[in-house]
Design an enzyme around this catalytic site. Structure first.
Site, PDB file in Angstrom:
ATOM      1  N   CYS A  64       0.841  -1.213   0.000  1.00  0.00           N
ATOM      2  CA  CYS A  64       0.000   0.000   0.000  1.00  0.00           C
ATOM      3  C   CYS A  64       0.870   1.255   0.000  1.00  0.00           C
ATOM      4  O   CYS A  64       0.357   2.354   0.150  1.00  0.00           O
ATOM      5  CB  CYS A  64      -0.911  -0.016   1.215  1.00  0.00           C
ATOM      6  SG  CYS A  64      -0.043   0.282   2.764  1.00  0.00           S
ATOM      7  N   CYS A  67       4.859   1.450   3.769  1.00  0.00           N
ATOM      8  CA  CYS A  67       6.238   1.273   4.251  1.00  0.00           C
ATOM      9  C   CYS A  67       7.070   2.494   3.859  1.00  0.00           C
ATOM     10  O   CYS A  67       7.836   3.022   4.673  1.00  0.00           O
ATOM     11  CB  CYS A  67       6.849   0.011   3.668  1.00  0.00           C
ATOM     12  SG  CYS A  67       5.854  -1.466   3.904  1.00  0.00           S
ATOM     13  N   CYS A 167       4.443  -7.465   4.145  1.00  0.00           N
ATOM     14  CA  CYS A 167       4.077  -8.026   2.832  1.00  0.00           C
ATOM     15  C   CYS A 167       5.301  -8.618   2.145  1.00  0.00           C
ATOM     16  O   CYS A 167       5.258  -9.739   1.653  1.00  0.00           O
ATOM     17  CB  CYS A 167       3.470  -6.939   1.938  1.00  0.00           C
ATOM     18  SG  CYS A 167       2.023  -6.158   2.623  1.00  0.00           S
ATOM     19  N   CYS A 205       3.659  -3.505   9.661  1.00  0.00           N
ATOM     20  CA  CYS A 205       2.678  -3.060   8.662  1.00  0.00           C
ATOM     21  C   CYS A 205       2.129  -1.713   9.102  1.00  0.00           C
ATOM     22  O   CYS A 205       1.029  -1.624   9.594  1.00  0.00           O
ATOM     23  CB  CYS A 205       1.577  -4.121   8.550  1.00  0.00           C
ATOM     24  SG  CYS A 205       0.513  -3.912   7.134  1.00  0.00           S
ATOM     25  N   HIS A 242       4.943  -8.263  25.267  1.00  0.00           N
ATOM     26  CA  HIS A 242       4.226  -8.447  26.536  1.00  0.00           C
ATOM     27  C   HIS A 242       5.197  -8.441  27.729  1.00  0.00           C
ATOM     28  O   HIS A 242       4.948  -7.765  28.732  1.00  0.00           O
ATOM     29  CB  HIS A 242       3.451  -9.774  26.471  1.00  0.00           C
ATOM     30  CG  HIS A 242       2.815 -10.168  27.756  1.00  0.00           C
ATOM     31  ND1 HIS A 242       1.677  -9.571  28.243  1.00  0.00           N
ATOM     32  CD2 HIS A 242       3.161 -11.128  28.667  1.00  0.00           C
ATOM     33  CE1 HIS A 242       1.339 -10.143  29.394  1.00  0.00           C
ATOM     34  NE2 HIS A 242       2.220 -11.087  29.672  1.00  0.00           N
ATOM     35  N   CYS A 245       6.160  -4.862  28.363  1.00  0.00           N
ATOM     36  CA  CYS A 245       5.112  -3.835  28.279  1.00  0.00           C
ATOM     37  C   CYS A 245       4.974  -3.085  29.606  1.00  0.00           C
ATOM     38  O   CYS A 245       5.021  -3.694  30.680  1.00  0.00           O
ATOM     39  CB  CYS A 245       3.797  -4.527  27.933  1.00  0.00           C
ATOM     40  SG  CYS A 245       2.409  -3.389  27.855  1.00  0.00           S
ATOM     41  N   CYS A 266      -4.309  -3.753  31.643  1.00  0.00           N
ATOM     42  CA  CYS A 266      -3.769  -4.551  30.545  1.00  0.00           C
ATOM     43  C   CYS A 266      -4.833  -4.709  29.463  1.00  0.00           C
ATOM     44  O   CYS A 266      -6.020  -4.834  29.744  1.00  0.00           O
ATOM     45  CB  CYS A 266      -3.353  -5.916  31.096  1.00  0.00           C
ATOM     46  SG  CYS A 266      -3.132  -7.162  29.839  1.00  0.00           S
ATOM     47  N   CYS A 272      -5.293  -7.633  22.727  1.00  0.00           N
ATOM     48  CA  CYS A 272      -3.853  -7.377  22.545  1.00  0.00           C
ATOM     49  C   CYS A 272      -3.093  -8.665  22.225  1.00  0.00           C
ATOM     50  O   CYS A 272      -3.254  -9.685  22.893  1.00  0.00           O
ATOM     51  CB  CYS A 272      -3.274  -6.728  23.801  1.00  0.00           C
ATOM     52  SG  CYS A 272      -1.556  -6.262  23.562  1.00  0.00           S
ATOM     53  N   CYS A 281       8.743  -1.943  19.930  1.00  0.00           N
ATOM     54  CA  CYS A 281       7.828  -0.775  19.918  1.00  0.00           C
ATOM     55  C   CYS A 281       7.611  -0.198  21.318  1.00  0.00           C
ATOM     56  O   CYS A 281       7.445   1.008  21.467  1.00  0.00           O
ATOM     57  CB  CYS A 281       6.473  -1.170  19.362  1.00  0.00           C
ATOM     58  SG  CYS A 281       6.541  -2.074  17.836  1.00  0.00           S
ATOM     59  N   CYS A 293       1.130   1.605  19.838  1.00  0.00           N
ATOM     60  CA  CYS A 293      -0.211   1.020  19.695  1.00  0.00           C
ATOM     61  C   CYS A 293      -0.912   0.787  21.029  1.00  0.00           C
ATOM     62  O   CYS A 293      -2.095   1.081  21.179  1.00  0.00           O
ATOM     63  CB  CYS A 293      -0.107  -0.307  18.937  1.00  0.00           C
ATOM     64  SG  CYS A 293       0.720  -0.129  17.355  1.00  0.00           S
ATOM     65  N   CYS A 299      -1.801  -4.132  20.553  1.00  0.00           N
ATOM     66  CA  CYS A 299      -0.837  -4.637  19.571  1.00  0.00           C
ATOM     67  C   CYS A 299      -1.573  -5.677  18.731  1.00  0.00           C
ATOM     68  O   CYS A 299      -2.199  -6.587  19.288  1.00  0.00           O
ATOM     69  CB  CYS A 299       0.363  -5.262  20.277  1.00  0.00           C
ATOM     70  SG  CYS A 299       1.442  -6.171  19.147  1.00  0.00           S
ATOM     71  N   CYS A 302       1.626  -7.024  14.141  1.00  0.00           N
ATOM     72  CA  CYS A 302       1.842  -6.750  12.710  1.00  0.00           C
ATOM     73  C   CYS A 302       3.207  -7.190  12.191  1.00  0.00           C
ATOM     74  O   CYS A 302       3.422  -7.182  10.989  1.00  0.00           O
ATOM     75  CB  CYS A 302       1.609  -5.267  12.421  1.00  0.00           C
ATOM     76  SG  CYS A 302       2.992  -4.201  12.869  1.00  0.00           S
TER      77      CYS A 302
END
Ligand code: FSX
Ligand code: SF4
Ligand code: SF4
Length: 318
Positions: A64, A67, A167, A205, A242, A245, A266, A272, A281, A293, A299, A302
């Protein structure tokens, strides 16, 4: 494979930046540090040396363009600096000025000139059904060139390949249930055609800009990064979301968010997928370090092979 690794090792000797200095630069001591750090003088000079012999060509198939947008969204340093000084892209369909047959001729010319040395960045998956006709990327001598043709030709000539985004790495959204196009990731594609060029997967993604630039910089200055079983650099994808987190204490106490707007708790019961997901992340954060996210949503896994089917529906517990 071994010869290529030796090539990288030689290159690393030439550029002369230590592993320690590199890691400090790309991962930073704590959260959120990434490409904003690549402009230290030692690294810029190492990159300049590497790029004389090692251009990066970026091609796009079935994706798409998210990226590329993720990379272009980078605020500090500006994307112009990243493209001109750090990556030195010789070909990128979205940002380059040339187009049509001239651009395709140039692409093949550079690939021939730097055979065995250039890095090929592949964005989007490769549709293999219908003889590749679902994705025609250009023409040469009045003949259509499909993404299948391009990845086969350039992939075999490249010194290394970076699969940018889920992808390109694993098939991603185009390969989800119900797809008709035979969407395939680069590693599987190479396996089918017996292409031996080393591949680094940079899923997401979209992928975080730091993961893209950090992996390219690693390749140019240090050679192939250490990869996990799914071909991802452990530098960025070595940690479980996790386990790290900021909400894991709430999880341990059984304190669950009831709705996405809950500031605490949580997110597991909201769907999640952090426990099944490996990426940094939680500390790197997104949008130039603003949030990630789990702050506002969940999450959705992705960066994992099989995304999106393995984590869908997104807002139901796994
Ligand atoms: Fe895929 Fe890239 Fe997702 Fe999109 O083109 S990784 S659909 S964000 O952007 O390939
Ligand atoms: Fe784990 Fe997600 Fe809960 Fe964080 S919000 S502790 S990643 S399940
Ligand atoms: Fe992808 Fe999960 Fe990271 Fe969000 S938190 S970018 S869904 S891996």
């Amino acid at each position: 494979m071994k010869d290529k690794q030796m090539l990288f090792d030689e290159q690393q000797k030439k550029t002369g930046i230590s592993r320690r200095a590199f890691l400090k630069t790309v991962t930073g001591a704590a959260a959120g540090i990434g490409i904003s750090q690549v402009f230290n003088p030692a690294l810029v000079s190492a990159l300049e040396k590497a790029l004389e012999h090692h251009p990066v060509l970026w091609i796009q198939g079935q994706g798409c363009s998210g990226c590329s947008v993720s990379l272009l969204n980078n605020v500090d340093p500006s994307i112009a600096d990243v493209l001109l000084k750090v990556i030195s892209l010789q070909f990128h369909p979205t940002v380059m000025a040339s187009e049509g047959e001239i651009a395709m001729e140039n692409l093949y010319k550079i690939a021939e000139e730097y055979k065995g040395k250039f890095s090929l960045a592949v964005e989007g998956s490769i549709p293999m059904a219908a003889n590749g006709k679902y994705c025609i990327v250009g023409e040469l001598d009045h003949k259509e060139i499909t993404m299948v043709d391009l990845v086969k030709d350039l992939g075999a000539k490249a010194g290394s390949v970076l699969s940018i985004g889920t992808c390109a790495a694993f098939g991603g959204i185009p390969a989800a249930n119900g797809g008709e196009t035979g969407a395939t990731g680069v590693m599987d594609f190479f396996h089918i055609y017996g292409i031996k060029t080393p591949v680094v997967n940079i899923p997401g993604c979209p992928p975080h800009p730091d993961w893209i630039v950090g992996s390219i910089v690693h390749l140019l200055t240090k050679g192939l990064p250490e990869l996990d079983d799914d071909g991802r650099p452990t530098l960025f994808f070595g940690e479980n979301i996790h386990d790290n987190c900021p909400r894991v204490e709430a999880y341990d106490l059984g304190d669950m968010s009831e709705k996405l707007s809950d500031a605490k708790g949580c997110r597991m019961e909201l769907g999640c997928k952090g426990p099944d997901t490996y990426a940094d992340c939680y500390k790197r954060k997104w949008n130039s370090g603003m949030n990630w996210c789990v702050d506002n949503s969940v999450c959705i896994g992705c960066v994992e092979p099989g995304f999106p089917d393995i984590s869908s529906p997104f807002y139901e517990p796994a």
